[in-house]
Design a protein around this motif. Structure first.
Motif, PDB file in Angstrom:
ATOM      1  N   SER A 201       0.828  -1.208   0.000  1.00 19.31           N
ATOM      2  CA  SER A 201       0.000   0.000   0.000  1.00 19.31           C
ATOM      3  C   SER A 201       0.859   1.254   0.000  1.00 19.31           C
ATOM      4  CB  SER A 201      -0.917   0.013   1.230  1.00 19.31           C
ATOM      5  OG  SER A 201      -0.151   0.079   2.424  1.00 19.31           O
ATOM      6  N   CYS A 202       2.171   1.098  -0.114  1.00 20.22           N
ATOM      7  CA  CYS A 202       3.080   2.237  -0.044  1.00 20.22           C
ATOM      8  C   CYS A 202       2.972   3.111  -1.295  1.00 20.22           C
ATOM      9  CB  CYS A 202       4.517   1.762   0.127  1.00 20.22           C
ATOM     10  SG  CYS A 202       4.778   0.730   1.590  1.00 20.22           S
ATOM     11  N   LEU A 203       3.255   4.388  -1.118  1.00 16.92           N
ATOM     12  CA  LEU A 203       3.250   5.335  -2.215  1.00 16.92           C
ATOM     13  C   LEU A 203       4.527   5.206  -3.030  1.00 16.92           C
ATOM     14  CD1 LEU A 203       1.975   8.465  -0.223  1.00 16.92           C
ATOM     15  CD2 LEU A 203       0.611   6.841  -1.552  1.00 16.92           C
ATOM     16  N   SER A 204       4.566   5.862  -4.197  1.00 18.38           N
ATOM     17  CA  SER A 204       5.755   5.825  -5.047  1.00 18.38           C
ATOM     18  C   SER A 204       6.940   6.513  -4.375  1.00 18.38           C
ATOM     19  CB  SER A 204       5.463   6.489  -6.390  1.00 18.38           C
ATOM     20  OG  SER A 204       5.039   7.832  -6.212  1.00 18.38           O
ATOM     21  N   SER A 205       6.668   7.359  -3.394  1.00 17.23           N
ATOM     22  CA  SER A 205       7.725   8.059  -2.669  1.00 17.23           C
ATOM     23  C   SER A 205       8.163   7.299  -1.422  1.00 17.23           C
ATOM     24  CB  SER A 205       7.247   9.461  -2.265  1.00 17.23           C
ATOM     25  OG  SER A 205       6.090   9.375  -1.439  1.00 17.23           O
ATOM     26  N   GLU A 206       7.706   6.038  -1.278  1.00 15.38           N
ATOM     27  CA  GLU A 206       8.021   5.247  -0.102  1.00 15.38           C
ATOM     28  C   GLU A 206       8.646   3.911  -0.494  1.00 15.38           C
ATOM     29  OE1 GLU A 206       4.635   6.573   3.123  1.00 15.38           O
ATOM     30  OE2 GLU A 206       4.027   5.206   1.519  1.00 15.38           O
ATOM     31  N   PHE A 207       9.349   3.317   0.449  1.00 18.98           N
ATOM     32  CA  PHE A 207       9.969   1.998   0.281  1.00 18.98           C
ATOM     33  C   PHE A 207       9.180   0.978   1.088  1.00 18.98           C
ATOM     34  CE2 PHE A 207      12.886  -1.303   1.809  1.00 18.98           C
ATOM     35  CZ  PHE A 207      13.360  -1.787   0.602  1.00 18.98           C
ATOM     36  N   THR A 208       8.980  -0.206   0.523  1.00 21.95           N
ATOM     37  CA  THR A 208       8.210  -1.254   1.193  1.00 21.95           C
ATOM     38  C   THR A 208       9.136  -2.276   1.843  1.00 21.95           C
ATOM     39  OG1 THR A 208       6.468  -1.030  -0.483  1.00 21.95           O
ATOM     40  CG2 THR A 208       6.400  -2.974   0.920  1.00 21.95           C
ATOM     41  N   GLY A 210       9.810  -5.910   3.955  1.00 24.24           N
ATOM     42  CA  GLY A 210       9.334  -7.255   3.688  1.00 24.24           C
ATOM     43  C   GLY A 210       7.996  -7.563   4.325  1.00 24.24           C
ATOM     44  N   ASP A 211       7.672  -6.893   5.440  1.00 21.78           N
ATOM     45  CA  ASP A 211       6.386  -7.123   6.108  1.00 21.78           C
ATOM     46  C   ASP A 211       5.318  -6.137   5.662  1.00 21.78           C
ATOM     47  OD1 ASP A 211       7.320  -4.824   7.256  1.00 21.78           O
ATOM     48  OD2 ASP A 211       7.159  -5.511   9.337  1.00 21.78           O
ATOM     49  N   GLY A 212       5.635  -5.297   4.667  1.00 20.14           N
ATOM     50  CA  GLY A 212       4.657  -4.345   4.146  1.00 20.14           C
ATOM     51  C   GLY A 212       4.720  -2.971   4.773  1.00 20.14           C
ATOM     52  N   THR A 213       5.587  -2.772   5.757  1.00 19.61           N
ATOM     53  CA  THR A 213       5.729  -1.456   6.374  1.00 19.61           C
ATOM     54  C   THR A 213       6.286  -0.462   5.365  1.00 19.61           C
ATOM     55  OG1 THR A 213       6.137  -2.486   8.524  1.00 19.61           O
ATOM     56  CG2 THR A 213       6.793  -0.190   8.273  1.00 19.61           C
ATOM     57  N   CYS A 214       5.742   0.750   5.372  1.00 18.23           N
ATOM     58  CA  CYS A 214       6.170   1.788   4.433  1.00 18.23           C
ATOM     59  C   CYS A 214       7.166   2.724   5.116  1.00 18.23           C
ATOM     60  CB  CYS A 214       4.972   2.587   3.934  1.00 18.23           C
ATOM     61  SG  CYS A 214       3.715   1.601   3.083  1.00 18.23           S
ATOM     62  N   LEU A 215       8.255   3.023   4.402  1.00 13.68           N
ATOM     63  CA  LEU A 215       9.264   3.958   4.887  1.00 13.68           C
ATOM     64  C   LEU A 215       9.516   5.020   3.822  1.00 13.68           C
ATOM     65  CD1 LEU A 215      11.977   1.453   6.212  1.00 13.68           C
ATOM     66  CD2 LEU A 215      10.271   2.648   7.580  1.00 13.68           C
ATOM     67  N   PRO A 216       9.927   6.219   4.214  1.00 10.49           N
ATOM     68  CA  PRO A 216      10.343   7.215   3.218  1.00 10.49           C
ATOM     69  C   PRO A 216      11.524   6.677   2.407  1.00 10.49           C
ATOM     70  CG  PRO A 216      10.088   8.220   5.390  1.00 10.49           C
ATOM     71  CD  PRO A 216      10.003   6.739   5.595  1.00 10.49           C
ATOM     72  N   LEU A 217      11.573   7.011   1.127  1.00 15.99           N
ATOM     73  CA  LEU A 217      12.675   6.534   0.294  1.00 15.99           C
ATOM     74  C   LEU A 217      14.030   6.993   0.826  1.00 15.99           C
ATOM     75  CD1 LEU A 217      11.513   6.771  -3.436  1.00 15.99           C
ATOM     76  CD2 LEU A 217      12.087   4.728  -2.122  1.00 15.99           C
ATOM     77  N   SER A 218      14.034   8.099   1.558  1.00 13.85           N
ATOM     78  CA  SER A 218      15.286   8.583   2.118  1.00 13.85           C
ATOM     79  C   SER A 218      15.856   7.632   3.167  1.00 13.85           C
ATOM     80  CB  SER A 218      15.077   9.972   2.728  1.00 13.85           C
ATOM     81  OG  SER A 218      14.057   9.945   3.718  1.00 13.85           O
ATOM     82  N   ARG A 303      21.895   5.148  -8.041  1.00 13.95           N
ATOM     83  CA  ARG A 303      20.802   4.602  -7.243  1.00 13.95           C
ATOM     84  C   ARG A 303      20.942   4.988  -5.781  1.00 13.95           C
ATOM     85  NH1 ARG A 303      20.823  -1.710  -8.022  1.00 13.95           N
ATOM     86  NH2 ARG A 303      19.300  -1.361  -6.370  1.00 13.95           N
ATOM     87  N   ASP A 304      19.801   5.250  -5.152  1.00 15.11           N
ATOM     88  CA  ASP A 304      19.725   5.428  -3.695  1.00 15.11           C
ATOM     89  C   ASP A 304      20.749   6.434  -3.175  1.00 15.11           C
ATOM     90  OD1 ASP A 304      17.737   3.421  -3.616  1.00 15.11           O
ATOM     91  OD2 ASP A 304      19.286   1.873  -3.612  1.00 15.11           O
ATOM     92  N   LEU A 305      20.877   7.561  -3.873  1.00  9.15           N
ATOM     93  CA  LEU A 305      21.842   8.563  -3.446  1.00  9.15           C
ATOM     94  C   LEU A 305      21.359   9.273  -2.193  1.00  9.15           C
ATOM     95  CD1 LEU A 305      22.922  10.181  -6.838  1.00  9.15           C
ATOM     96  CD2 LEU A 305      24.047   8.364  -5.539  1.00  9.15           C
ATOM     97  N   VAL A 352      23.016  16.233  -6.624  1.00  6.90           N
ATOM     98  CA  VAL A 352      22.822  17.657  -6.894  1.00  6.90           C
ATOM     99  C   VAL A 352      21.373  18.005  -7.191  1.00  6.90           C
ATOM    100  CG1 VAL A 352      25.183  17.990  -7.703  1.00  6.90           C
ATOM    101  CG2 VAL A 352      23.414  17.324  -9.328  1.00  6.90           C
ATOM    102  N   GLY A 353      20.495  17.024  -7.234  1.00  4.49           N
ATOM    103  CA  GLY A 353      19.078  17.263  -7.489  1.00  4.49           C
ATOM    104  C   GLY A 353      18.221  16.503  -6.517  1.00  4.49           C
ATOM    105  N   ASN A 354      16.937  16.761  -6.542  1.00  4.43           N
ATOM    106  CA  ASN A 354      15.998  16.079  -5.650  1.00  4.43           C
ATOM    107  C   ASN A 354      15.456  14.829  -6.325  1.00  4.43           C
ATOM    108  OD1 ASN A 354      14.437  15.611  -3.384  1.00  4.43           O
ATOM    109  ND2 ASN A 354      12.723  16.824  -4.142  1.00  4.43           N
ATOM    110  N   PHE A 355      16.382  13.964  -6.758  1.00  2.00           N
ATOM    111  CA  PHE A 355      16.015  12.744  -7.452  1.00  2.00           C
ATOM    112  C   PHE A 355      16.143  11.563  -6.511  1.00  2.00           C
ATOM    113  CE2 PHE A 355      17.861  15.631 -10.605  1.00  2.00           C
ATOM    114  CZ  PHE A 355      16.780  15.805 -11.423  1.00  2.00           C
TER     115      PHE A 355
END
Length: 356
Positions: A201-208, A210-218, A303-305, A352-355
């Motif tokens: 159920s995580c958003l595109s701006s979140e990381f899932t 293994g148990d489905g918990t959503c975290l910020p991509l940061s 990746r994952d900067l 250098v960007g918000n990517f």
């Protein structure tokens, strides 16, 4: 993992309403349930917001467990069912029912199924669609994820034909997160196969996790394990080489503009750390210096900067002989020495960007 939230009750009426939502509260829960409150640093805080909890109706003599009992239960009288108050408990040794607030409408994505299965990738979970007290997911087109009490397993099924595409009967209460499904024969090939699927159920701006918990991509690859299974700190390679063309590590990342070749721009910064030798007769001197070279290589993906450049370090296996590295020749040195990539050197990537 179901997209819900846990918030501590603010008054006794809320505690009573929560107990009434459990099916057969006395039989299934023994008149007790977990309250989303935890002791941290001598304070009782909310699990969701980490803020102090104002409503703590402790029973007489509670809390009495010190640091060893950092969790909270709501307890009801076994005879008349009246609310008695809160007790502190050992989080790891006690088992209780728990509650959470689920949204009326929650969207999920399913990743990992083969394309030929024709399975939906977008699902919706609503309170009204719950079957037998268990979650139920309805696909946007013609798929569903439902629980089969006869086989004690979860089924990914085609609604139109009734065909079971995949089955999950693992240890998790529901198939949310990254779990192993058994794909039916003929769905992703002639034989059945085990395949990890991710229902999230995580958003595109979140990381899932293994148990489905959503975290910020940061939080991914930031050096701190936030997922229970440490999935957010796995596969943290910074560089990703192109697959649609050959990367030539012997050539610099030159560009083109209006048919003309643009040389690679390399910025050079030198900091003299110390002067180690001076020879007046030969007008020569030696020093220890720190040399920083920076350039842009648009041929690879990063990746994952992280914002902290020191955490975006490339592994030696990525650098040599796989990636082009700028080199500097000291033309005024006795042997025209050149910079090299060895164990004393490091290669980092600057975000250098918000990517993401």
């Amino acid at each position: 993992s179901l997209g819900g939230r846990q918030e501590p009750p603010g008054q006794e009426e809320e505690v009573v309403k929560i107990s009434e939502r459990f099916g057969d509260f006395m039989e299934n829960c023994n008149n007790k349930f977990w309250v989303p409150v935890r002791q941290e640093g001598g304070r009782w805080i909310s699990l969701s917001s980490s803020s102090l909890v104002p409503y703590l109706p402790w029973t007489p003599g509670q809390p009495n467990g010190g640091r060893h009992q950092a969790c909270v239960e709501a307890k009801f009288d076994k005879l008349n069912g009246s609310f008695q108050g809160y007790n502190d408990l050992n989080c790891g040794k006690s088992v209780r029912c728990f509650f959470c607030y689920l949204p009326a409408y929650q969207r999920f994505t399913l990743r990992g199924m083969c394309r030929e299965s024709n399975s939906d990738t977008m699902f919706v979970n609503t309170k009204e669609l719950a079957q037998g007290g268990r979650p139920y997911w309805k696909g946007y087109r013609n798929s569903e994820i439902t629980y089969s009490s006869s086989s004690s397993s979860w089924l990914l099924r085609n609604i139109s034909t009734g065909q079971v595409l995949a089955t999950y009967n693992g240890t998790a209460s529901w198939p949310v997160g990254r779990v192993q499904w058994l794909i039916a024969p003929g769905v992703c090939g002639p034989w059945g196969q085990n395949r990890p699927l991710l229902l999230s159920s995580c958003l595109s701006s979140e990381f899932t996790c293994g148990d489905g918990t959503c975290l910020p991509l940061s939080s991914k690859c930031d050096g701190v394990s936030d997922c229970k299974e440490e999935l957010d700190e796995r596969d943290c390679r910074v560089v990703e080489f192109p697959t649609n063309r050959h990367y030539k590590e012997t050539l610099p990342p030159v560009g083109r503009r209006e048919g003309k070749m643009i040389p690679t721009q390399v910025s050079v910064a030198v900091e003299v750390m110390s002067v180690t030798d001076i020879k007046e007769s030969s007008m020569a001197w030696a020093c220890k210096l720190q040399l920083n070279l920076s350039w842009v290589d648009s041929r690879v993906r990063w990746r994952d900067l992280r914002s902290n450049q020191n955490m975006n370090v490339l592994l030696q296996s990525d650098i040599l002989p796989n990636i082009w590295v700028a080199a500097l020749i000291f033309a005024n040195s006795p042997n025209n020495e050149i910079t090299i990539m060895d164990e004393k050197a490091s290669l980092t990537v600057e975000k250098v960007g918000n990517f993401t």
